[in-house]
Design an enzyme around this catalytic site. Structure first.
Site, short mmCIF file in Angstrom:
data_model
loop_
_atom_site.label_atom_id
_atom_site.label_comp_id
_atom_site.label_asym_id
_atom_site.label_seq_id
_atom_site.Cartn_x
_atom_site.Cartn_y
_atom_site.Cartn_z
N GLY A 9 0.83 -1.19 0.00
CA GLY A 9 0.00 0.00 0.00
C GLY A 9 0.86 1.24 0.00
CB CYS A 10 0.16 4.57 1.35
SG CYS A 10 0.97 6.12 1.72
CG PHE A 11 5.90 5.11 -0.69
CD1 PHE A 11 5.43 6.36 -0.31
CD2 PHE A 11 6.39 4.98 -1.97
CE1 PHE A 11 5.45 7.44 -1.17
CE2 PHE A 11 6.43 6.05 -2.85
CZ PHE A 11 5.95 7.29 -2.43
#
Length: 173
Positions: A9-11
């Site tokens: 997902g979002c880093f």
């Protein structure tokens, strides 16, 4: 030292988790796995490059073994959703492990098979690492530099709470 590249997902979220793990020497946000010959945030977010938001994790296996790195990874994101993590939707948010050494792949496979044996429908992709494109400086150490950012305050604290609950002996003091 070992390096593994993880997409969950979002880093910003995965970076925050792994910056809190003992033995992790560095976490760099970036992009990997696409067909385009370069990557940047705007292009990757468009979904047209095929790249994934990832973190490159360098760790000291004498302090935190690869098995624990993977257990933390799978415990702090949803490996059962294709191209999605919570409100983040798109192939750039898919769950993926890019191994940097062939010797890492059996450990990755064992970890995924263990989850599947427990009834978890893991859709995480597993690939050898390819070219890593470091994300822009504004994305590095994002949560620590932007503590008031609304998305981070919604998504990251539950992940850190789970890390604290399930992996406290591996957390940085």
């Amino acid at each position: 030292m070992q390096t593994i590249v993880l997409g969950g997902g979002c880093f910003w979220c995965t970076e925050s988790v792994f910056l809190s793990v003992k033995g992790v020497q560095s976490v760099v946000s970036g992009y990997m796995g696409g067909d385009a010959v370069s990557a940047n945030y705007e292009a990757v977010c468009s979904g047209t490059t095929g790249h994934v938001e990832v973190i490159k994790v360098e760790f000291d296996e004498s302090i935190v073994p690869l098995e624990v790195i993977l257990d933390v990874f799978f415990a702090t994101h949803d490996p059962t959703t294709m191209d999605r993590q919570g409100n983040d939707v798109g192939s750039q948010y898919r769950s993926v492990v890019f191994y940097t050494e062939d010797s890492q792949k059996p450990t990755v496979d064992r970890t995924i098979n263990k989850l599947r044996d427990m009834g978890v429908n893991v859709v995480t992709e597993v690939h050898p690492a390819v070219e890593f494109y470091q994300a822009e400086d504004s994305h590095q150490d994002f949560f620590n530099r932007n503590p008031g950012q609304a998305y981070c305050n919604f998504a990251i604290p539950p992940k850190l709470a789970k890390l604290r609950k399930e992996f406290s002996k591996y957390m940085v003091s």
